[in-house]
Motif scaffolding. Structure first.
Motif, mmCIF file in Angstrom:
data_model
loop_
_atom_site.group_PDB
_atom_site.id
_atom_site.type_symbol
_atom_site.label_atom_id
_atom_site.label_comp_id
_atom_site.label_asym_id
_atom_site.label_seq_id
_atom_site.Cartn_x
_atom_site.Cartn_y
_atom_site.Cartn_z
ATOM 1 N N PRO A 1 78.776 14.654 33.340
ATOM 2 C CA PRO A 1 78.320 13.844 32.267
ATOM 3 C C PRO A 1 76.912 14.012 31.867
ATOM 4 O O PRO A 1 76.323 14.635 32.950
ATOM 5 C CB PRO A 1 78.619 12.501 32.494
ATOM 6 C CG PRO A 1 78.787 12.100 33.892
ATOM 7 C CD PRO A 1 79.199 13.691 34.386
ATOM 8 N N GLY A 2 76.462 13.873 30.631
ATOM 9 C CA GLY A 2 75.060 14.527 30.586
ATOM 10 C C GLY A 2 74.845 15.530 29.499
ATOM 11 O O GLY A 2 76.144 16.210 29.096
ATOM 12 N N ASP A 3 73.867 15.452 28.831
ATOM 13 C CA ASP A 3 73.729 16.363 27.703
ATOM 14 C C ASP A 3 72.348 16.957 27.743
ATOM 15 O O ASP A 3 71.361 16.407 27.639
ATOM 16 C CB ASP A 3 73.705 15.421 26.346
ATOM 17 C CG ASP A 3 73.686 16.321 25.122
ATOM 18 O OD1 ASP A 3 73.479 17.515 25.101
ATOM 19 O OD2 ASP A 3 74.233 15.899 24.347
ATOM 20 N N VAL B 1 69.826 15.598 25.077
ATOM 21 C CA VAL B 1 68.948 14.615 25.298
ATOM 22 C C VAL B 1 68.114 14.780 26.296
ATOM 23 O O VAL B 1 67.145 14.450 26.167
ATOM 24 C CB VAL B 1 70.250 13.477 25.894
ATOM 25 C CG1 VAL B 1 69.553 12.067 26.385
ATOM 26 C CG2 VAL B 1 71.243 13.291 24.647
ATOM 27 N N ASP C 1 63.916 10.299 26.231
ATOM 28 C CA ASP C 1 64.617 8.972 25.675
ATOM 29 C C ASP C 1 64.458 8.682 24.298
ATOM 30 O O ASP C 1 65.136 7.874 23.584
ATOM 31 C CB ASP C 1 63.986 7.953 26.496
ATOM 32 C CG ASP C 1 64.102 8.360 27.791
ATOM 33 O OD1 ASP C 1 64.839 9.282 28.318
ATOM 34 O OD2 ASP C 1 63.664 7.520 28.749
ATOM 35 N N GLN D 1 69.405 10.545 17.327
ATOM 36 C CA GLN D 1 70.834 11.123 17.621
ATOM 37 C C GLN D 1 70.798 12.385 16.534
ATOM 38 O O GLN D 1 71.622 13.248 17.020
ATOM 39 C CB GLN D 1 71.871 9.777 17.068
ATOM 40 C CG GLN D 1 73.271 10.563 17.489
ATOM 41 C CD GLN D 1 73.498 10.760 18.684
ATOM 42 O OE1 GLN D 1 72.928 10.032 19.674
ATOM 43 N NE2 GLN D 1 74.589 11.757 19.013
ATOM 44 N N ARG E 1 70.237 19.516 32.894
ATOM 45 C CA ARG E 1 71.455 20.140 32.418
ATOM 46 C C ARG E 1 71.177 21.408 31.699
ATOM 47 O O ARG E 1 71.803 21.736 30.716
ATOM 48 C CB ARG E 1 72.008 19.100 31.509
ATOM 49 C CG ARG E 1 72.408 17.893 32.050
ATOM 50 C CD ARG E 1 73.622 18.132 32.835
ATOM 51 N NE ARG E 1 74.095 16.674 33.330
ATOM 52 C CZ ARG E 1 73.436 16.039 34.183
ATOM 53 N NH1 ARG E 1 72.659 16.405 34.993
ATOM 54 N NH2 ARG E 1 74.280 14.884 34.692
ATOM 55 N N THR F 1 72.578 11.327 31.553
ATOM 56 C CA THR F 1 73.946 10.892 31.470
ATOM 57 C C THR F 1 73.859 9.417 30.756
ATOM 58 O O THR F 1 74.787 9.343 29.877
ATOM 59 C CB THR F 1 74.562 11.122 32.828
ATOM 60 O OG1 THR F 1 74.396 12.158 33.325
ATOM 61 C CG2 THR F 1 76.317 10.701 32.630
ATOM 62 N N HIS G 1 71.814 8.192 29.015
ATOM 63 C CA HIS G 1 71.733 8.218 27.429
ATOM 64 C C HIS G 1 72.456 8.780 26.534
ATOM 65 O O HIS G 1 72.813 8.269 25.697
ATOM 66 C CB HIS G 1 70.204 9.076 27.398
ATOM 67 C CG HIS G 1 69.013 8.172 27.520
ATOM 68 N ND1 HIS G 1 68.329 7.311 26.422
ATOM 69 C CD2 HIS G 1 68.095 8.109 28.595
ATOM 70 C CE1 HIS G 1 67.585 6.824 27.127
ATOM 71 N NE2 HIS G 1 67.066 7.201 28.229
ATOM 72 N N SER G 2 73.505 9.656 27.213
ATOM 73 C CA SER G 2 74.427 10.061 26.506
ATOM 74 C C SER G 2 75.596 9.182 26.441
ATOM 75 O O SER G 2 76.138 9.259 25.259
ATOM 76 C CB SER G 2 75.169 11.493 27.343
ATOM 77 O OG SER G 2 74.374 12.569 27.394
ATOM 78 N N ARG H 1 74.938 6.404 23.890
ATOM 79 C CA ARG H 1 74.825 6.858 22.441
ATOM 80 C C ARG H 1 76.153 7.001 22.155
ATOM 81 O O ARG H 1 76.542 7.210 20.854
ATOM 82 C CB ARG H 1 74.029 8.120 22.412
ATOM 83 C CG ARG H 1 72.541 7.680 22.331
ATOM 84 C CD ARG H 1 71.852 9.166 22.418
ATOM 85 N NE ARG H 1 70.409 8.745 21.986
ATOM 86 C CZ ARG H 1 69.544 8.300 22.679
ATOM 87 N NH1 ARG H 1 69.903 8.170 23.888
ATOM 88 N NH2 ARG H 1 68.198 8.312 22.204
#
Lengths: 321, 561
Positions: free
Chosen positions: A39-41, A44, A49, A53, A284, B436, B438-439, B442
């Motif tokens: 997970p994670g982007d 982002v 923070d 979007q 990431r 993660t 934060h993802s 959202r």
């Protein structure tokens, strides 16, 4: 003309190198998938923070993360085939350039860690074997156990507190300038000691048990019966045989040491491949992370190969057939 | 063998100690050797005066809790380590007074203008300072900044492809009638409280140099910023540091510091020891009382705790059962105790927060008295909470939320978990890494969402967290409305169009009263910023608050080792 044994060895090395290719490919595929499954982007991570979007979505497009997975995989393999490790998703700097800059720091750190381990581990292992069940032996065994148990980052912090804070002898941050030997060695000492002590613990334990086995061997008794001096018996007959398992263990533990070097680099804020990898993970940065895994996987394959070759050189019973 | 080993160890240690550049190396050597003039031949008469010694360049070394920069494009920079660099390199038309965000003062503009109305449009005219120089870059000499650069910069900030803050600039056009005049024309009038932050030294208000951006490209300026600030970009070493050099041509005068090194050191132990040992001069610290007290006890070290900090708010997702029942949300509010959070983080680092918009620094915030008077303070009352839960038919239930591994988030969630347990609500926590989390939030993954943030004014706070357009996933412009709240759109829009500051503040207050009444969110506390500093660093101003997220380094900052 090459002798039959040499020909066999070269054939063996080539065979091993060929086998390494599919191994690396499997590793690369796994790494490619794992970093994307996690997970994670990156968008982002890159924008922080406070990003909206909408901004995150646009950043994903800029990073090429909206392409289908298979297309990203093909791009990745295509780049690698051309010897191109790509550019960082975050800072857009070529990954090869980043790795080239920090690799010497990692090599000198792991190299000196192994050196320290061999320098102290082998003598300590032999001495504790020779003084079996004495106070020295117990101390050596406790040291070995502690070395296996203490994480590298914790040991690093302890060394910092002692040598940098209390004694004010060494710096705590950075890796020094590679072009300035004095500065470089000054910054290297504590991290190298941190890794070296762990390596010493591993090697001490292995050298001790190997030596104990050898000390009771028939050929040692025969050597003594022939009237050889004890030092000659121990070094020429005992040590050479005892070193065989130690060499193989050094290979395996060097791989462990590469893992430990990651945290050591982070704790000491040293430039290095490990620190680069941790940063890439946090952000990431897929391209940087994948490339570092390629480098690490290659290291492991090469170290294994060198270990196998060295094993054969030391132990004449090994044949490359 | 044993003796040999011991001797070798001692010799090696001594050799290394001797060969190093000196402990702690507080006076970092300049990268280039200082120019030393050729010595004069000795004169016949000896002189009593000491030989003049060259004053060493002042170097400031900052350590950030980061692995690397994210982007130094000022219109995207959001993380602390990026905002700090951007703050030193760029200017805005106006700026927040260093160390005090409650005051605006001119920056690139000569004065803060009053708006006028022209053909039904509001116009703000900024007269630029003359002689402001853009930094040199890649062999190009710097050049004088003009209104063309400012217009280019504001248009970039308003372009969603080139800015993360484009939404702030809709309905605005920018004109350059001459070299030193910039006109900002608004379709709808805005109050100073809403307009001025858009042209300050913050986010989209930073002014880039057009020629540099066009020459380098948008990608390159992410790692090679070119502005007009007191420090110019010098070098970037990925995952290691960014160095800035003093801008001798800075319009407020050459800075005292010759160089600033920003190091990326994610490990708190290393940053802490770096400051204590004099290898780092200023370091991002832990926002916790014990850390502050520990560092203040160290010799030669002081700790700066400053505002505005970030608001810590618990958002409740109204689309998740049983949080869709207002009684349950109010019960949660009554189950929580602000004083416990304050005690947890410490009196220096945390202040109570009673409304979504913090009253201390922004117009439109609510005081405790106002909230109490309106009956939406939600004092801790666990029996009352239990009664509300009974009324809702939700005597005991469990929820699962994802939390960041960062202490500020994780510990807040843990405190909430502990307090909710006392009224029979089980909060399960899944710890994931920060990006993660934060993802996931959202993607609407959490029923209870702790969000720690700062926004430049009440409108941005309310729009991004409570306007229906901002609802995560399903909103028209999905953003950070985690509670799926849609009851105050009209008030937000009405307040935005209100140009009378007092009336505008009242509308914002009304909107927040509604949020609190509906218990869409529960404001917990404000968490301030914490940096450890060597005592020989003098910022050159009184540090109270800054939106740059770090203690601003200006032309007046000095290192007096």
């Amino acid at each position: 003309m090459l002798r039959a044994g040499e020909k066999a060895m070269i054939a063996y090395i080539l065979r091993r190198m060929l086998v390494s290719v599919p191994i690396l490919l499997v590793v690369l595929t796994l790494v490619f998938l794992l970093v994307r499954i996690a997970p994670g982007d990156p968008a982002v991570a890159a924008l922080g923070d406070y990003a909206s979007q909408e901004a995150v979505e646009r950043m994903r497009q800029r990073m090429g993360l909206n392409k289908p997975l298979w297309m990203q995989y093909v791009d990745f393999l295509g780049q690698l085939a051309r010897g191109d490790l790509g550019r960082s998703l975050i800072n857009d700097v070529p990954v090869s350039q980043q790795i080239r800059r920090v690799l010497p720091y990692t090599l000198e750190l792991t190299g000196s860690g192994i050196f320290v381990g061999l320098l102290f581990g082998i003598p300590l292992g032999i001495v504790t074997a020779l003084r079996r069940n004495t106070l020295l032996d117990y101390a050596g065994r406790i040291f070995g156990l502690a070395g296996l148990s203490v994480p590298a980052f914790y040991l690093g912090i302890l060394l910092m507190l002692l040598f940098a804070v209390e004694l004010d002898l060494f710096p705590v941050v950075g890796g020094g300038e590679l072009s300035d030997l004095r500065d470089n060695l000054h910054h290297l000492f504590l991290p190298a000691l941190s890794l070296g002590l762990i390596m010493t613990a591993y090697i001490t334990r292995m050298a001790r048990s190997a030596m104990l086995e050898v000390l009771n061997a028939d050929y040692m008794r025969t050597a003594r019966a022939k009237g050889l001096q004890e030092r000659v018996v121990l070094i020429r007959h005992g040590l050479r045989t005892a070193l065989i398992p130690v060499v193989s263990v050094v290979g395996v533990y060097s791989i462990v040491l590469i893992g430990s070097s990651v945290m050591t680099e982070v704790v000491f804020s040293r430039p290095g491949v490990g620190k680069l990898m941790v940063g890439a993970m946090k952000q990431r940065d897929y391209t940087t992370l994948q490339s570092i895994m390629v480098i690490y996987a290659s290291f492991v394959v090469i170290i294994n190969l060198i270990t196998d070759i060295a094993y054969g050189l030391i132990d004449p019973r090994i044949r490359y057939e | 063998m044993k003796k040999l080993t011991v001797v070798l160890t001692i010799l090696a240690t001594l050799a290394l100690v001797q060969c190093g550049p000196g402990p702690a190396s507080p006076t970092a050597e300049p990268t280039e050797a200082p120019v030393v003039e050729e010595e004069e031949p000795p004169t016949e008469e000896p002189t009593e005066e000491p030989e003049p010694t060259e004053v060493p360049e002042q170097v400031l070394r900052i350590a950030f809790d980061a692995s690397d920069l994210s982007t130094l494009d000022p219109h995207f920079a959001a993380a602390t380590q990026d905002r700090a660099i951007v703050d030193m390199v760029f200017n805005g038309l106006i700026r927040y007074k260093p160390g005090d965000i409650s005051q605006f003062e001119p920056d690139l503009a000569q004065a803060i203008p009053e708006p006028t109305m022209e053909d039904g449009q509001q116009v703000w005219v900024f007269a630029l300072r003359e002689g402001v120089m853009c930094h040199p870059w890649n062999g190009n000499e710097g050049y004088e900044l003009t209104s063309e650069d400012v217009v280019y910069s504001l248009e970039k900030a308003a372009n969603p492809d080139r800015s993360a803050y484009a939404g702030e600039y809709t309905g605005m056009t920018f004109e350059a009638p001459d070299d030193y005049t910039v006109r900002v024309v608004l379709d709808e009038p805005l109050s100073p409280a809403l307009l001025l932050p858009k042209v300050t030294d913050y986010a989209g208000g930073f002014v880039v140099c057009k020629q540099a951006v066009e020459d380098l490209g948008d990608e390159a300026i992410k790692t090679h910023p070119v502005g007009t600030g007191p420090f110019r970009f010098d070098s970037y070493t990925p995952m290691e540091n960014v160095t800035l050099a003093g801008n001798e041509q800075y319009f407020r005068g050459a800075p005292n510091l010759g160089r600033v090194e920003a190091h990326y050191i994610p490990d708190i132990s290393s940053r802490e020891l770096g400051v204590r040992e004099g290898e780092i001069d200023l370091a991002e610290g832990l926002r916790e009382q014990p850390w502050i007290e520990k560092m203040e006890g160290a010799e030669g070290v002081t700790v700066d705790v400053f505002g505005p900090g970030e608001t810590v708010v618990l958002h409740m997702n109204q689309t998740v059962e049983p949080l869709d029942d207002v009684n349950v949300r109010q019960a949660i509010a009554h189950a929580l105790a602000r004083e416990d959070f304050l005690a947890f983080f410490g009196e220096d680092t945390a202040d109570p927060l009673y409304s979504p918009v913090p009253v201390e620094f922004l117009a439109g915030g609510l005081t405790m008295e106002e909230v109490e008077e309106a009956g939406v303070l939600y004092p801790t009352d666990r029996e009352g909470a239990q009664a509300l839960l009974d009324e809702a038919g939700a005597e005991s239930f469990s929820l699962t939320s994802n939390t960041s591994e960062r202490a500020s988030y994780r510990r807040t969630y843990e405190a909430i978990q502990d307090q909710l347990k006392q009224v029979g609500i089980t909060l399960n926590l899944e710890v994931v890494d920060h990006s993660t989390m934060h993802s996931l939030i959202r993607e609407d993954a959490n029923p209870l969402i702790v969000y720690i943030a700062w926004r430049p004014n009440a409108d941005v706070f309310l729009t991004r967290f409570y306007h229906s357009d901002s609802i995560v996933v399903t909103g028209e412009n999905p953003d950070t409305n985690f509670s799926h709240y849609d009851q105050i759109d009209g008030l937000i829009e009405q307040a935005r169009q209100e140009t009378d500051p007092d009336a505008q503040a009242e509308l914002w207050k009304d909107a927040q009263m509604q949020i609190l009444e509906d218990a869409a969110a529960y404001p917990l506390f404000i968490l301030k910023f914490v940096f450890g500093r060597a005592e020989y660093v003098d910022f050159g101003y009184d540090l109270q608050s800054t939106l740059a997220l770090y203690p601003q380094i200006t032309e007046n900052t000095q290192v007096t080792r």
